[in-house]
Design a protein around this motif. Structure first.
Motif: not given
Length: 360
Positions: A178-181, A104-107, A84-86
């Motif tokens: 989950d995607l961005l940490g 991520i753009e959809d989110l 997650r950090e990475a």
């Protein structure tokens, strides 16, 4: 830069092969890069160079964050910490793979990984207003498995309960996390969601998706974000209704097997409520070898959004394992799992609440 905790975990994992056989992504793809050790080695080498590189980004996102590795780690390390950090560092550096960037753009545009708008006004027509019970169905359920949401609301109605439906356009930030940490933007959205849920004035928040329940019950408190309402999982709430004699259940015959959702079993330590519901329906339960906290993840909706080919393999493997139990029905209690699992000609896949609704 990575935190001390992440670096400590990386240094431990880069020398260890012990969890390679339990990683559902690695088992499905057969790629060494998909295991926790390989990710730790990549990050160790990149940390020595002083920066992350786009070449390892795809490998870091090919992970369901299901914590099978941590559950099987004898020394207590959790690879999801450094993954997650990475991911947070990759996003900050503009190094996110193109397929993931689209998700991520959809989110950001629609508050879900599907890029679909949820018509909450249409759903409100099926619910009561100003009730003591508030249901957080989540985007996965409302978009991918709406029939299961209706079945759950039907069960509450049969138990004599009126329920309101929480606005799924107010994200729990399960997908964002989950995607961005763990970044400020994600915490700000979580604070907004907590405020909106608290403003309903309900006494109880029933959460249908285990991924959302993990956020409300564990991550929000860890971040100091308060939800002024009791949070319960849908499975534990329905098990309580059964114990209270609120549902008139017609007992069934036949054999089923149960797929433990990884976030429910491992993160929330809940494995028995669903089995209690299955027993109340009268079904014979045949357990899969990988069950309870040893359950095998079938992909999740975040990974499915950008790597559907991997999730298809993971879900197919899980369905095959279910069929080998001799059961007629594979039951699950997670909207995301239900959306992923396909029994094909071998076994029927059923949502636990839809199954129970048919029996009441």
């Amino acid at each position: 830069m990575l935190t001390y905790e992440a670096k400590k975990t990386i240094n431990a994992c880069r020398f260890c092969w012990m969890c390679r056989h339990v990683c559902p992504v690695g088992v499905a793809t057969g790629k060494e890069n998909n295991g926790p050790r390989a990710k730790a080695m990549f990050l160790y080498l990149n940390e020595k160079k002083g920066n992350l590189e786009c070449e390892i980004a795809q490998d870091l996102y090919e992970c369901a964050l299901c914590n099978a590795c941590a559950a099987n780690c004898e020394t207590g390390y959790e690879p999801a910490i450094y993954i997650r950090e990475a991911r947070a560092n990759l996003a900050a550096g503009g190094l996110v793979p193109e397929k993931v960037e689209r998700v991520i753009e959809d989110l950001e545009r629609t508050v879900n990984v599907y890029g679909a708008n949820i018509d909450m006004q249409a759903w409100e027509k099926e619910c009561k207003k100003d009730c003591g019970v508030l249901v957080y169905a989540g985007a996965a359920a409302l978009i991918k498995t709406p029939e299961n949401v209706r079945a759950f609301l039907s069960l509450l109605n049969k138990a004599g309960l009126n329920a309101s439906l929480a606005n799924a356009n107010c994200s729990s930030v399960a997908a964002e996390y989950d995607l961005l940490g763990d970044v400020a933007e994600v915490r700000e959205k979580a604070t907004k969601c907590a405020s909106e849920l608290s403003s309903h004035g309900a006494e109880k928040l029933i959460v249908l998706d285990p991924s959302d329940a993990v956020m409300f019950k564990q991550k929000y408190p860890a971040w100091g974000i308060r939800v002024d309402i009791e949070v319960v999982t849908a499975t534990s709430f329905v098990a309580g209704l059964i114990d209270a004699g609120k549902l008139n259940i017609r007992r069934q015959s036949g054999r089923v097997t149960y797929h433990d959702p990884c976030r429910l079993a491992r993160d929330l330590d809940e494995t028995e409520a669903a089995r209690h519901i299955i027993a109340a329906m009268g079904y014979e339960l045949s357990e899969m070898l990988e069950s309870r906290k040893l359950t095998r993840c079938c992909g999740g909706q975040v990974l499915a959004a950008h790597a559907p080919e991997i999730v298809e393999k993971m879900a197919a493997s899980r369905a095959e394992e279910a069929a080998r139990t001799g059961a007629e029905i594979l039951v699950t209690a997670c909207p995301g799992c239900f959306a992923n699992l396909d029994g094909g000609e071998y076994i029927e896949v059923a949502d636990i609440f839809s199954l129970l609704d048919r029996c009441t």
